[in-house]
Write a protein that holds these residues in place. Structure first.
Motif, PDB file in Angstrom:
ATOM      1  N   LYS A  67       0.843  -1.189  -0.109  1.00 50.33           N
ATOM      2  CA  LYS A  67      -0.007   0.039  -0.040  1.00 50.33           C
ATOM      3  C   LYS A  67       0.835   1.243   0.173  1.00 50.33           C
ATOM      4  O   LYS A  67       1.386   1.521   0.904  1.00 50.33           O
ATOM      5  CB  LYS A  67      -0.914   0.082   1.264  1.00 50.33           C
ATOM      6  CG  LYS A  67      -1.950   1.131   1.115  1.00 50.33           C
ATOM      7  CD  LYS A  67      -3.192   0.861   2.326  1.00 50.33           C
ATOM      8  CE  LYS A  67      -2.776   1.358   3.547  1.00 50.33           C
ATOM      9  NZ  LYS A  67      -2.571   3.011   3.637  1.00 50.33           N
ATOM     10  N   MET A  73      -2.086   1.066  -4.621  1.00 49.32           N
ATOM     11  CA  MET A  73      -1.533  -0.080  -4.020  1.00 49.32           C
ATOM     12  C   MET A  73      -1.031  -1.158  -5.333  1.00 49.32           C
ATOM     13  O   MET A  73      -1.500  -0.895  -6.544  1.00 49.32           O
ATOM     14  CB  MET A  73      -2.827  -0.788  -3.586  1.00 49.32           C
ATOM     15  CG  MET A  73      -2.329  -2.390  -2.862  1.00 49.32           C
ATOM     16  SD  MET A  73      -3.829  -3.009  -2.205  1.00 49.32           S
ATOM     17  CE  MET A  73      -3.413  -2.746  -0.673  1.00 49.32           C
ATOM     18  N   TRP A 349     -12.049 -18.997  10.723  1.00 50.19           N
ATOM     19  CA  TRP A 349     -12.797 -18.400   9.633  1.00 50.19           C
ATOM     20  C   TRP A 349     -12.033 -18.570   8.461  1.00 50.19           C
ATOM     21  O   TRP A 349     -12.622 -18.456   7.280  1.00 50.19           O
ATOM     22  CB  TRP A 349     -13.082 -17.176   9.911  1.00 50.19           C
ATOM     23  CG  TRP A 349     -11.810 -16.119  10.060  1.00 50.19           C
ATOM     24  CD1 TRP A 349     -11.083 -15.860  11.296  1.00 50.19           C
ATOM     25  CD2 TRP A 349     -10.937 -15.468   8.969  1.00 50.19           C
ATOM     26  NE1 TRP A 349     -10.039 -15.060  10.941  1.00 50.19           N
ATOM     27  CE2 TRP A 349     -10.091 -14.681   9.609  1.00 50.19           C
ATOM     28  CE3 TRP A 349     -11.381 -15.123   7.616  1.00 50.19           C
ATOM     29  CZ2 TRP A 349      -9.291 -13.924   8.801  1.00 50.19           C
ATOM     30  CZ3 TRP A 349     -10.462 -14.295   7.014  1.00 50.19           C
ATOM     31  CH2 TRP A 349      -9.311 -13.703   7.596  1.00 50.19           C
TER      32      TRP A 349
ATOM     33  N   PRO B  67     -13.898 -12.248   8.554  1.00 53.34           N
ATOM     34  CA  PRO B  67     -12.730 -12.388   9.440  1.00 53.34           C
ATOM     35  C   PRO B  67     -12.939 -11.914  10.717  1.00 53.34           C
ATOM     36  O   PRO B  67     -13.707 -11.156  11.245  1.00 53.34           O
ATOM     37  CB  PRO B  67     -11.719 -11.572   8.514  1.00 53.34           C
ATOM     38  CG  PRO B  67     -12.584 -10.650   7.936  1.00 53.34           C
ATOM     39  CD  PRO B  67     -14.029 -11.116   7.685  1.00 53.34           C
ATOM     40  N   ASP B  71      -7.352 -10.614  14.289  1.00 55.37           N
ATOM     41  CA  ASP B  71      -6.374 -11.381  13.661  1.00 55.37           C
ATOM     42  C   ASP B  71      -5.538 -10.369  12.992  1.00 55.37           C
ATOM     43  O   ASP B  71      -4.212 -10.852  12.416  1.00 55.37           O
ATOM     44  CB  ASP B  71      -6.853 -12.182  12.449  1.00 55.37           C
ATOM     45  CG  ASP B  71      -7.555 -13.655  13.264  1.00 55.37           C
ATOM     46  OD1 ASP B  71      -7.356 -13.729  14.332  1.00 55.37           O
ATOM     47  OD2 ASP B  71      -8.016 -14.330  12.066  1.00 55.37           O
ATOM     48  N   TYR B  72      -5.515  -8.903  12.951  1.00 56.24           N
ATOM     49  CA  TYR B  72      -4.714  -8.108  12.179  1.00 56.24           C
ATOM     50  C   TYR B  72      -4.823  -6.733  13.002  1.00 56.24           C
ATOM     51  O   TYR B  72      -5.676  -6.606  13.896  1.00 56.24           O
ATOM     52  CB  TYR B  72      -4.970  -7.687  10.726  1.00 56.24           C
ATOM     53  CG  TYR B  72      -4.764  -9.010   9.865  1.00 56.24           C
ATOM     54  CD1 TYR B  72      -3.645  -9.347   9.387  1.00 56.24           C
ATOM     55  CD2 TYR B  72      -6.162  -9.834   9.550  1.00 56.24           C
ATOM     56  CE1 TYR B  72      -3.491 -10.694   8.829  1.00 56.24           C
ATOM     57  CE2 TYR B  72      -5.913 -10.897   8.686  1.00 56.24           C
ATOM     58  CZ  TYR B  72      -4.678 -11.454   8.338  1.00 56.24           C
ATOM     59  OH  TYR B  72      -4.372 -12.080   7.587  1.00 56.24           O
ATOM     60  N   THR B  75      -3.154  -0.937  11.086  1.00 55.69           N
ATOM     61  CA  THR B  75      -2.337  -0.820   9.836  1.00 55.69           C
ATOM     62  C   THR B  75      -2.566  -1.874   8.938  1.00 55.69           C
ATOM     63  O   THR B  75      -3.033  -1.516   7.472  1.00 55.69           O
ATOM     64  CB  THR B  75      -0.772  -0.870  10.077  1.00 55.69           C
ATOM     65  OG1 THR B  75      -0.522   0.072  11.197  1.00 55.69           O
ATOM     66  CG2 THR B  75      -0.358  -0.033   8.852  1.00 55.69           C
ATOM     67  N   ASP B  76      -2.688  -3.269   9.240  1.00 55.05           N
ATOM     68  CA  ASP B  76      -2.887  -4.173   8.304  1.00 55.05           C
ATOM     69  C   ASP B  76      -4.219  -4.214   7.835  1.00 55.05           C
ATOM     70  O   ASP B  76      -4.750  -4.570   6.443  1.00 55.05           O
ATOM     71  CB  ASP B  76      -2.783  -5.711   9.027  1.00 55.05           C
ATOM     72  CG  ASP B  76      -1.429  -5.866   9.492  1.00 55.05           C
ATOM     73  OD1 ASP B  76      -0.499  -5.456   8.932  1.00 55.05           O
ATOM     74  OD2 ASP B  76      -0.978  -6.730  10.363  1.00 55.05           O
ATOM     75  N   GLU B  78      -5.797  -1.533   7.310  1.00 53.10           N
ATOM     76  CA  GLU B  78      -6.206  -0.540   6.293  1.00 53.10           C
ATOM     77  C   GLU B  78      -5.711  -1.020   4.993  1.00 53.10           C
ATOM     78  O   GLU B  78      -6.293  -0.882   3.965  1.00 53.10           O
ATOM     79  CB  GLU B  78      -5.201   0.632   6.497  1.00 53.10           C
ATOM     80  CG  GLU B  78      -5.799   1.421   7.783  1.00 53.10           C
ATOM     81  CD  GLU B  78      -4.864   2.585   8.227  1.00 53.10           C
ATOM     82  OE1 GLU B  78      -3.850   2.697   7.622  1.00 53.10           O
ATOM     83  OE2 GLU B  78      -5.067   2.964   9.316  1.00 53.10           O
ATOM     84  N   THR B  79      -4.759  -1.862   4.890  1.00 54.85           N
ATOM     85  CA  THR B  79      -4.027  -2.335   3.553  1.00 54.85           C
ATOM     86  C   THR B  79      -5.130  -3.342   3.028  1.00 54.85           C
ATOM     87  O   THR B  79      -5.548  -3.455   1.938  1.00 54.85           O
ATOM     88  CB  THR B  79      -2.744  -3.135   3.920  1.00 54.85           C
ATOM     89  OG1 THR B  79      -1.825  -2.063   4.492  1.00 54.85           O
ATOM     90  CG2 THR B  79      -2.033  -3.742   2.543  1.00 54.85           C
ATOM     91  N   ILE B  80      -5.695  -4.286   3.967  1.00 50.09           N
ATOM     92  CA  ILE B  80      -6.672  -5.294   3.513  1.00 50.09           C
ATOM     93  C   ILE B  80      -7.817  -4.825   3.147  1.00 50.09           C
ATOM     94  O   ILE B  80      -8.577  -5.247   2.073  1.00 50.09           O
ATOM     95  CB  ILE B  80      -6.855  -6.515   4.730  1.00 50.09           C
ATOM     96  CG1 ILE B  80      -5.335  -7.153   4.974  1.00 50.09           C
ATOM     97  CG2 ILE B  80      -7.927  -7.482   4.385  1.00 50.09           C
ATOM     98  CD1 ILE B  80      -5.686  -7.735   6.346  1.00 50.09           C
ATOM     99  N   LEU B  82      -8.076  -1.889   1.547  1.00 51.46           N
ATOM    100  CA  LEU B  82      -8.145  -1.434   0.240  1.00 51.46           C
ATOM    101  C   LEU B  82      -8.114  -2.307  -0.935  1.00 51.46           C
ATOM    102  O   LEU B  82      -8.520  -2.444  -1.853  1.00 51.46           O
ATOM    103  CB  LEU B  82      -6.731  -0.433  -0.005  1.00 51.46           C
ATOM    104  CG  LEU B  82      -6.289   0.113  -1.106  1.00 51.46           C
ATOM    105  CD1 LEU B  82      -7.639   1.016  -1.575  1.00 51.46           C
ATOM    106  CD2 LEU B  82      -5.022   0.892  -1.224  1.00 51.46           C
ATOM    107  N   HIS B  83      -7.388  -3.710  -0.455  1.00 53.08           N
ATOM    108  CA  HIS B  83      -7.298  -4.979  -1.377  1.00 53.08           C
ATOM    109  C   HIS B  83      -8.612  -5.055  -1.581  1.00 53.08           C
ATOM    110  O   HIS B  83      -8.995  -5.721  -2.667  1.00 53.08           O
ATOM    111  CB  HIS B  83      -6.222  -5.718  -0.584  1.00 53.08           C
ATOM    112  CG  HIS B  83      -6.136  -6.979  -1.262  1.00 53.08           C
ATOM    113  ND1 HIS B  83      -5.738  -7.287  -2.824  1.00 53.08           N
ATOM    114  CD2 HIS B  83      -6.610  -8.261  -1.019  1.00 53.08           C
ATOM    115  CE1 HIS B  83      -5.736  -8.460  -2.973  1.00 53.08           C
ATOM    116  NE2 HIS B  83      -6.376  -9.281  -2.008  1.00 53.08           N
ATOM    117  N   ARG B  85     -11.704  -3.818  -1.194  1.00 53.25           N
ATOM    118  CA  ARG B  85     -12.549  -2.984  -1.872  1.00 53.25           C
ATOM    119  C   ARG B  85     -12.366  -3.025  -3.234  1.00 53.25           C
ATOM    120  O   ARG B  85     -13.350  -3.153  -4.151  1.00 53.25           O
ATOM    121  CB  ARG B  85     -11.955  -1.286  -1.344  1.00 53.25           C
ATOM    122  CG  ARG B  85     -12.745  -0.422  -2.252  1.00 53.25           C
ATOM    123  CD  ARG B  85     -12.494   0.898  -1.854  1.00 53.25           C
ATOM    124  NE  ARG B  85     -12.823   1.899  -2.638  1.00 53.25           N
ATOM    125  CZ  ARG B  85     -12.993   3.097  -2.902  1.00 53.25           C
ATOM    126  NH1 ARG B  85     -12.061   3.655  -1.827  1.00 53.25           N
ATOM    127  NH2 ARG B  85     -13.502   4.120  -3.500  1.00 53.25           N
TER     128      ARG B  85
END
Lengths: 385, 106
Positions: A67, A73, A349, B67, B71-72, B75-76, B78-80, B82-83, B85
């Protein structure tokens, strides 16, 4: 000397103490992370004349996400699979994306094609409810899975319902003209890393979620190109048009005590008629056929998430029907029907153990003209991370 | 190519171009804007806005089990977000609200 030592110790350790006390550890604006999934298992196959059983080496698919900002990204997925005593590697996708505004995102590179939903959203082992893909996908399938090019995509909030779209241009498919593999003449190959002609493939998907609870989605995809053959060859102008219809319904239904998940997709491929050549008794003969193929799958799964037992809550029951029809008159003419049943246990999950029985009836195909029945038993363990 | 296929492609392209044009020309600033007329404000009171938790349950489950927020880290997520989306073609509102929920619940 003693004073000098004390001073040095004070400077060295004091500096570290200060740093540890007052460092706020602010997260950086850019971030790199590795996600992905892996799966392994055991398979037993019985096709009448032949039986085989094997443990499967772990397949590992790391996903790299970088990112750069809230809008920019890079993503890539590699695939490592142990197959045929060899390590096979692949690049599933590698693309850069930029969020232009709240409704449009641009992507460029190698990306999963939104031709229906199975290959783009549902094929990873920790998401797919059964150990393998339905008929009509994969190496001999008719649905394109990825392409190299550019894409615009996004979604709209319609005040309850939502609409999503994507439109793209890619290198397009290559027509197997039979010069190297006569038995595969007329098949479209979608791995076209360097385009073999000037025409590009254009396509897109429109998805509508008509209800505000997002439980239902219906989608229409199209993929078209005017040229599939090699430039300046007699097959250059052979065009192709493919379309897909997909459906999804996922909802927790109190009356049934759990989550019901229905997925379905119909794929249709229509390649312009062309003349191919085959060798019969040492003599080269011309032939052609109506190059239309189609495939369908429908899947129903149920998780009793409202059960009182923790063990039962983690179970999932799955059933899937799929069929595949390759064109009559082609060397690869085929009619196949498959029924698959599965029982899954969700450890978390993103980690699932799948037990599945599948029976497939194939008429024709690459392996011969007769009727073949294949039964398979699968135990797979998949984990996403 | 047959005329019907060309027509189908033409309709799809026109629809997408139209949607894109409308999206680009929209002057709406965001989802939280409240219209300032009295009537619109009264209507807004009765508008039921979905929570991030509800969207997390409904949207993620469309493909995979939703999820666990723990588990995250923030910051993680935020990245996930965007991915996901882009991968799942979520609206900006869905993506933002789910991300806020995951960050608040982890």
């Amino acid at each position: 000397m003693k004073k000098l030592l004390v001073l040095l110790i004070a400077v060295v350790f004091g500096g570290q103490m200060y740093g540890q006390t007052y460092n706020t550890f602010e997260p950086s604006k850019t971030q790199f992370m590795i996600r992905g999934y892996g799966h392994t298992g055991f398979e037993y196959m019985d096709s009448g004349d032949e039986t085989e059983s094997t443990f499967l080496g772990l397949a590992y698919a790391p996903i790299f996400l970088y990112k750069h900002s809230d809008r920019l990204m890079f993503e890539a997925e590699l695939e490592f699979v142990l197959e045929g005593n060899q390590l096979e590697t692949g690049l599933e996708y590698a693309d850069v994306m930029y969020v232009l505004n709240k409704n449009i995102t641009a992507r460029a590179g190698k990306f999963l094609l939104p031709f229906g939903t199975f290959m783009e959203r549902l094929h990873p082992a920790w998401i797919n409810r059964l150990p393998n893909a339905p008929l009509g996908y994969g190496h001999d399938g008719i649905a394109p899975s990825s392409g190299i090019g550019v894409e615009l995509r996004g979604a709209f909030d319609l005040g309850g319902p939502t609409l999503n779209y994507s439109v793209y241009a890619t290198n397009g498919p290559r027509l197997n003209d039979g010069s190297d593999e006569p038995e595969e003449a007329g098949i479209l190959r979608f791995e076209n890393y360097e385009d073999t002609n000037l025409a590009k493939a254009y396509g897109g998907r429109l998805g509508l979620l008509p209800f505000s609870d997002s439980s239902t989605e219906i989608g229409f995809s199209a993929y078209s190109t005017s040229d599939t053959g090699e430039q300046d060859s007699e097959y250059e102008d052979v065009g192709a048009f493919l379309f897909a219809l997909d459906f999804s319904f996922v909802k927790q239904i109190s009356g049934l005590g759990g989550v019901v998940d229905v997925k379905a997709q119909y794929n249709n491929s229509n390649v312009d008629t062309a003349t191919y050549f085959e060798i019969v008794d040492g003599i080269e003969e011309e032939y052609s056929f109506d190059n239309q193929s189609n495939s369908f799958y429908g899947q129903l799964s149920y998780r009793p998430t409202m059960a009182s037992s923790d063990f039962v809550k983690k179970l999932e029951f799955v059933g899937r029907y799929s069929d595949f029809n390759a064109p009559e008159g082609a060397e690869w003419e085929e009619k196949s029907v498959q029924y698959a049943f599965g029982l899954n246990y969700w450890l978390s999950w993103r980690s699932v153990v799948k037990l599945s029985y599948q029976t497939t009836e194939t008429e024709g195909g690459h392996d011969g003209d007769g009727l073949t029945n294949t039964d398979g038993l699968f135990v797979h363990w998949a984990i996403g991370f | 190519m047959k005329t019907i296929y060309k027509t189908v492609i033409g309709v799809i392209v026109m629809t997408i171009v139209g949607i894109t044009a409308v999206a680009c020309s929209s002057t709406k600033k965001g989802y939280t804007d409240v219209p300032d007329t009295a009537t619109a404000a009264a209507k807004e009171e009765f508008k039921i806005e979905k929570s991030g938790a509800q969207m997390w349950g409904e949207t993620c489950n469309r493909c995979h089990i939703a999820p666990s927020p723990a588990d995250y880290n923030d910051t993680d997520w935020e990245t996930i977000s965007l991915h996901m989306r882009v991968r799942a073609n979520l609206t900006e509102n869905e993506s933002k609200k789910i991300e806020e929920f995951l960050k608040s619940a982890n």
